[in-house]
Each structure stands twice: as structure tokens, then as C-alpha cells.
Design a protein around this motif. Sequence first.
Motif, PDB file in Angstrom:
ATOM      1  N   SER A 159       0.833  -1.195   0.000  1.00 47.80           N
ATOM      2  CA  SER A 159       0.000   0.000   0.000  1.00 47.80           C
ATOM      3  C   SER A 159       0.873   1.253   0.000  1.00 47.80           C
ATOM      4  O   SER A 159       1.734   1.419   0.868  1.00 47.80           O
ATOM      5  CB  SER A 159      -0.915   0.007   1.231  1.00 47.80           C
ATOM      6  OG  SER A 159      -1.567   1.252   1.355  1.00 47.80           O
ATOM      7  N   ARG A 160       0.645   2.139  -0.981  1.00 49.98           N
ATOM      8  CA  ARG A 160       1.469   3.352  -1.080  1.00 49.98           C
ATOM      9  C   ARG A 160       1.263   4.252   0.129  1.00 49.98           C
ATOM     10  O   ARG A 160       2.218   4.847   0.645  1.00 49.98           O
ATOM     11  CB  ARG A 160       1.125   4.114  -2.356  1.00 49.98           C
ATOM     12  CG  ARG A 160       1.882   5.438  -2.495  1.00 49.98           C
ATOM     13  CD  ARG A 160       1.645   6.089  -3.838  1.00 49.98           C
ATOM     14  NE  ARG A 160       2.224   7.419  -3.874  1.00 49.98           N
ATOM     15  CZ  ARG A 160       1.556   8.529  -3.569  1.00 49.98           C
ATOM     16  NH1 ARG A 160       0.281   8.445  -3.218  1.00 49.98           N
ATOM     17  NH2 ARG A 160       2.148   9.702  -3.607  1.00 49.98           N
ATOM     18  N   SER A 161       0.022   4.375   0.622  1.00 48.08           N
ATOM     19  CA  SER A 161      -0.238   5.238   1.782  1.00 48.08           C
ATOM     20  C   SER A 161       0.489   4.725   3.017  1.00 48.08           C
ATOM     21  O   SER A 161       0.988   5.517   3.823  1.00 48.08           O
ATOM     22  CB  SER A 161      -1.744   5.309   2.053  1.00 48.08           C
ATOM     23  OG  SER A 161      -2.269   4.019   2.329  1.00 48.08           O
ATOM     24  N   GLN A 162       0.571   3.396   3.156  1.00 47.21           N
ATOM     25  CA  GLN A 162       1.301   2.822   4.284  1.00 47.21           C
ATOM     26  C   GLN A 162       2.804   2.995   4.101  1.00 47.21           C
ATOM     27  O   GLN A 162       3.525   3.260   5.067  1.00 47.21           O
ATOM     28  CB  GLN A 162       0.938   1.345   4.427  1.00 47.21           C
ATOM     29  CG  GLN A 162      -0.522   1.099   4.780  1.00 47.21           C
ATOM     30  CD  GLN A 162      -0.905  -0.360   4.706  1.00 47.21           C
ATOM     31  OE1 GLN A 162      -0.067  -1.235   4.471  1.00 47.21           O
ATOM     32  NE2 GLN A 162      -2.197  -0.650   4.891  1.00 47.21           N
ATOM     33  N   ARG A 163       3.292   2.871   2.858  1.00 49.44           N
ATOM     34  CA  ARG A 163       4.725   3.080   2.602  1.00 49.44           C
ATOM     35  C   ARG A 163       5.130   4.521   2.893  1.00 49.44           C
ATOM     36  O   ARG A 163       6.253   4.768   3.349  1.00 49.44           O
ATOM     37  CB  ARG A 163       5.061   2.740   1.145  1.00 49.44           C
ATOM     38  CG  ARG A 163       5.018   1.270   0.819  1.00 49.44           C
ATOM     39  CD  ARG A 163       5.834   0.956  -0.422  1.00 49.44           C
ATOM     40  NE  ARG A 163       5.466   1.789  -1.555  1.00 49.44           N
ATOM     41  CZ  ARG A 163       4.561   1.460  -2.474  1.00 49.44           C
ATOM     42  NH1 ARG A 163       3.916   0.304  -2.381  1.00 49.44           N
ATOM     43  NH2 ARG A 163       4.306   2.268  -3.483  1.00 49.44           N
ATOM     44  N   MET A 164       4.253   5.456   2.639  1.00 45.83           N
ATOM     45  CA  MET A 164       4.568   6.863   2.904  1.00 45.83           C
ATOM     46  C   MET A 164       4.798   7.099   4.390  1.00 45.83           C
ATOM     47  O   MET A 164       5.727   7.814   4.789  1.00 45.83           O
ATOM     48  CB  MET A 164       3.443   7.764   2.379  1.00 45.83           C
ATOM     49  CG  MET A 164       3.349   7.791   0.853  1.00 45.83           C
ATOM     50  SD  MET A 164       1.801   8.483   0.234  1.00 45.83           S
ATOM     51  CE  MET A 164       1.963  10.200   0.753  1.00 45.83           C
ATOM     52  N   LEU A 165       3.980   6.480   5.234  1.00 45.25           N
ATOM     53  CA  LEU A 165       4.131   6.647   6.679  1.00 45.25           C
ATOM     54  C   LEU A 165       5.375   5.925   7.193  1.00 45.25           C
ATOM     55  O   LEU A 165       6.171   6.495   7.946  1.00 45.25           O
ATOM     56  CB  LEU A 165       2.883   6.124   7.399  1.00 45.25           C
ATOM     57  CG  LEU A 165       1.597   6.935   7.207  1.00 45.25           C
ATOM     58  CD1 LEU A 165       0.407   6.178   7.771  1.00 45.25           C
ATOM     59  CD2 LEU A 165       1.726   8.306   7.864  1.00 45.25           C
ATOM     60  N   VAL A 166       5.551   4.673   6.791  1.00 45.27           N
ATOM     61  CA  VAL A 166       6.713   3.907   7.254  1.00 45.27           C
ATOM     62  C   VAL A 166       8.001   4.521   6.716  1.00 45.27           C
ATOM     63  O   VAL A 166       9.012   4.615   7.428  1.00 45.27           O
ATOM     64  CB  VAL A 166       6.592   2.433   6.832  1.00 45.27           C
ATOM     65  CG1 VAL A 166       7.835   1.647   7.262  1.00 45.27           C
ATOM     66  CG2 VAL A 166       5.345   1.801   7.441  1.00 45.27           C
ATOM     67  N   LEU A 225      -1.186   4.065  11.469  1.00 39.94           N
ATOM     68  CA  LEU A 225      -1.128   2.843  10.685  1.00 39.94           C
ATOM     69  C   LEU A 225      -2.361   1.982  10.938  1.00 39.94           C
ATOM     70  O   LEU A 225      -2.898   1.977  12.050  1.00 39.94           O
ATOM     71  CB  LEU A 225       0.130   2.044  11.030  1.00 39.94           C
ATOM     72  CG  LEU A 225       1.466   2.623  10.537  1.00 39.94           C
ATOM     73  CD1 LEU A 225       2.619   1.810  11.098  1.00 39.94           C
ATOM     74  CD2 LEU A 225       1.521   2.654   9.020  1.00 39.94           C
ATOM     75  N   PRO A 226      -2.827   1.238   9.934  1.00 42.12           N
ATOM     76  CA  PRO A 226      -3.991   0.361  10.134  1.00 42.12           C
ATOM     77  C   PRO A 226      -3.645  -0.831  11.027  1.00 42.12           C
ATOM     78  O   PRO A 226      -2.483  -1.071  11.353  1.00 42.12           O
ATOM     79  CB  PRO A 226      -4.320  -0.092   8.702  1.00 42.12           C
ATOM     80  CG  PRO A 226      -3.019  -0.015   7.975  1.00 42.12           C
ATOM     81  CD  PRO A 226      -2.293   1.171   8.565  1.00 42.12           C
ATOM     82  N   GLY A 227      -4.672  -1.567  11.412  1.00 46.88           N
ATOM     83  CA  GLY A 227      -4.448  -2.717  12.283  1.00 46.88           C
ATOM     84  C   GLY A 227      -3.688  -3.841  11.615  1.00 46.88           C
ATOM     85  O   GLY A 227      -3.096  -4.680  12.295  1.00 46.88           O
ATOM     86  N   ARG A 228      -3.701  -3.866  10.287  1.00 45.78           N
ATOM     87  CA  ARG A 228      -3.000  -4.917   9.557  1.00 45.78           C
ATOM     88  C   ARG A 228      -2.417  -4.311   8.285  1.00 45.78           C
ATOM     89  O   ARG A 228      -3.112  -3.638   7.520  1.00 45.78           O
ATOM     90  CB  ARG A 228      -3.962  -6.059   9.205  1.00 45.78           C
ATOM     91  CG  ARG A 228      -3.287  -7.267   8.560  1.00 45.78           C
ATOM     92  CD  ARG A 228      -4.323  -8.360   8.317  1.00 45.78           C
ATOM     93  NE  ARG A 228      -3.754  -9.533   7.660  1.00 45.78           N
ATOM     94  CZ  ARG A 228      -3.146 -10.522   8.283  1.00 45.78           C
ATOM     95  NH1 ARG A 228      -3.024 -10.472   9.600  1.00 45.78           N
ATOM     96  NH2 ARG A 228      -2.671 -11.564   7.627  1.00 45.78           N
ATOM     97  N   LEU A 229      -1.135  -4.529   8.060  1.00 49.37           N
ATOM     98  CA  LEU A 229      -0.472  -3.962   6.900  1.00 49.37           C
ATOM     99  C   LEU A 229      -0.712  -4.818   5.667  1.00 49.37           C
ATOM    100  O   LEU A 229      -0.864  -6.043   5.747  1.00 49.37           O
ATOM    101  CB  LEU A 229       1.036  -3.847   7.155  1.00 49.37           C
ATOM    102  CG  LEU A 229       1.491  -2.808   8.180  1.00 49.37           C
ATOM    103  CD1 LEU A 229       2.998  -2.897   8.372  1.00 49.37           C
ATOM    104  CD2 LEU A 229       1.101  -1.404   7.756  1.00 49.37           C
ATOM    105  N   ASP A 230      -0.751  -4.148   4.532  1.00 48.79           N
ATOM    106  CA  ASP A 230      -0.853  -4.831   3.247  1.00 48.79           C
ATOM    107  C   ASP A 230       0.551  -5.245   2.818  1.00 48.79           C
ATOM    108  O   ASP A 230       1.291  -4.471   2.218  1.00 48.79           O
ATOM    109  CB  ASP A 230      -1.485  -3.893   2.212  1.00 48.79           C
ATOM    110  CG  ASP A 230      -1.685  -4.578   0.866  1.00 48.79           C
ATOM    111  OD1 ASP A 230      -1.562  -5.817   0.820  1.00 48.79           O
ATOM    112  OD2 ASP A 230      -1.941  -3.864  -0.123  1.00 48.79           O
TER     113      ASP A 230
END
Length: 462
Positions: A159-166, A225-230
Motif C-alpha cells: 500500500s502506497r499510503s502505508q509506505r509513505m508513513l513507514v 497505521l492500520p491494524g494490519r499492513l498490506d
Amino acid sequence: MTLIIVVMLVFSYVLIATGHLTGVNKAAIAMFLGTISWVVFVIWGDDFVQSQHAAEYAEWLAGEPSTSKTVKYFIYDKLFLNYVGRAAAIVMFLLATMSIIEILNNNGCFDFINEWIRTRNPKRLLWTITLATFLLSATLDNLATTMLMLVIMHNIVKSRSQRMLVGSAIVLAACSGGCFTVIGDCTGLLLWGDETVTATHFSTYLALPALLAWIVPTILINRELPGRLDIEWQVAPYRGDDTRLNRWQRVLMLFVAIGGLWFVPTFLSLTRLSPFLGALCVLSVLWVVNEAFNRKLMNADQMSQRRFPRVLQYGAIQQMLFVMGIMLGFGAVTETGVLTTIARWVESVIGNIWVIGALSTLLSSCVDMFTIAISDISIAQSLHGVTADSGDFAQNGAYWLIVAFSTGIGGSLLTVGSTSGIALMQMEHIRLGWYFRRIAPKILCGWLLGMLVLWLECTFGA
């Protein structure tokens, strides 16, 4: 001519700060500044030498008549080479650490990180990958560490949105980890090489502020971050075509590299030689170990196939050229004598070193962390120098610690403040506005807490 050199410096700062808009590479700007500044200095060298180094020049002439040729020789021997040596020491250290990283990467020594962070739990992944970044950046080059972790993260988080945060947390961890050791980034190397700080004192005072500057924003990022990463875990790369190292051999190579670099401060205290010699010694030992372990593959065609990201190699070269250019450019400005005037103005108008630290943080986020750091260091040294006396500008004084911490964390406050941030922005296509809204306030909270702890340490003792 002094005004011309200063205007070139300021104009270069503007171009560096707006590089993400103009597309002009900051390394090219720095190199142009470094070369043209010294050309202008040499053309009017007689005026500068007579005004700044009259007694030293007269002693150097030893009774011989002064000519334009002798002035140029004096500038080259007594002034220019001094700044070349300072810059080259940092560049050589960066070259050694980058080579060490490449050897380790080519032998799969960083595969342990993939195994360590293997989880779908977002909290565990975020903390393990940023912890690894924090620890590695304290020893290795910030840019190399950031790129290595971003590549690992990019390959597993879909997930691009998750990669942006991490990815933002990785950049913060790299800047925080790099600022609390003298070998973690260019600012620490410069301060250490100038003997304004000692390695033990530097790390003792900055370890806790750096930890807070990393931990507090990471906690805040973790909440988004969501409860489970993609996540999509890939099969570990097959390395039988270019290396046959087993686990203990890879661990040994890591021990030689990381342990050797941590021994560099001791090497300096024992020999009083430049830190880059210690780093080159570590590289040579690691190189021998690498060839011993892979002696059957040294001539294989597969050994020429490198998995080290080309973008990282290109970015490392840019970083080296940028450091060289900026240091040479500031050397020319220093020799005009104008920095003393600027230092007096700063002392009379601002006067407080903590306010200077706050301003340096903001400027580092907009321009470049090393550019602002060398500005602060050069201005202070032009007026105060470094003495054994107690005080904010003495060896291990509070001012040098503030500069290292403020510019280091300030470099992560915006993506344009460091090469690591720019790498993140390009890799994940992050917009500056998004980073400013979502990440910068969190980093600012960590910086404030870190500065508070640093103030308590400097006021009451660590």
C-alpha cells in the motif's frame, strides 16, 4: 570581491533550497560554488592576503619580493590545501563506509533484517525497521542506511499510503541515529575532525535527545497505521550464483564492519590521525575477509552483477561531491574575513545559542542539514575558535552539541532538508505539502523534547 563571494554563497543556498522545484542538482550547485569562489579569491588574492594574512605572508616570503605568482603559491600552499584536506577527510570517510555497505550487501549480510522484520503486525514492523535504521545510521552513512531500508520496505509493503508513513519514519530514524555519534553523519565528522568535540562526550550528551527525537514521532506515526499492513513477503533472494557465505560467515563480516567502525574513535585517540584512515583500515580488512570467503568466485562472471541499487551509488557520489563543494565554498568565504563580521552581528542580535539552534532547525528543513551545520560551525569558529577553557564554544561546549542535534533533526523536518528525505520523496512520490501536514508536526514534538533534555544535560550535567 568579498561581496561577490558572499552573494554567490547566498544565491547557492537559495538554489539548494529550491532544488526540488527547479530540478537543479544541489551537488552541481555546491561544486560550482566551491570552484568559482576560489577563482574569484585568487584573482584578487593580493588584497585578501594582505588584509587577512599579512604577517604570515611576509614570513613565508622570507625577504623575497611579493609578486602575483608568489601570492598564488601562498594561497595554494597555506590556505586552499587546508580546506581541501578537511573536505577530503570527510569524503574519504563516506567513500569507505559506502564501500563497506556494498561489500556487506553483495554478500547478503543485510538479509537478517528481512528475517527480523517478517511480520504483518504494523507496530512490530514499524519499530523493528526503524530501530535497525537508527542503529545502522549511527555507524554507516545516513543516505546508504535510508536507501537500504526504503528498498526493503518498498518490496514488502504494497500500500502506497502505508509506505509513505513507514518511509517517513525511516528517514526520521536515520537522521536521529546519525546525529548522536561522531561517525553517524557529516556534521559529527566535521566537529570531531576539528577537535571541537570528543567522541565519548558527544554520544553521551546526544544519545537521549536523539532517542526521544526518534521515539516520540514514531509513536505518533504508529497511531495512523492500520491494524494490519498490506504486505507481500517475497522469497529470499538466491545467492548461490555470486556468494556461498553461510550464516556465521555473514555474521563475521558484519562484526568486522560494524565493530571496526566503532573502533575508529579509539583509533583517533591513539594515533591522532584522521578518522578516514581508520575507516579505510576497516574496509581493507573486510575486503580481505570477503576475498577469503569468496576466493573461488572472485573471477566468476556473476561477481560483476551487483544487487546494490544504482540509485544509491549515484546518490552517494552526489553526496560526496556536495560536501566537497560546500566546504570549499565556505573556505573561500572564511578567508575573506567576512564571517567574523557576521558572527559579531549574530552574537549582538541573537546572542542565545538555543535560539540559534531553533533557527538552525528551521533552516535545515528548508535548505540542507549539512549546509546549515557548516554555516553555524564556521561562523562560530571565526569568532571564538576552540579553546580548552570552559564555555559554550570550548571543546565539548554546548554550542557544538546544539548544532549537531538541531541540524540533524531539522534535516528530517521536511523532505527537502536532507538527501535521505529527497530519496524518500522521489521513491514514494511524496508531496512536500503532505509531509508538512502529516509528519512535520510529529517530528517537531520529538525535537522539542530532545532539545529540552539537551538543555537539562548542558545546564546540570549529563
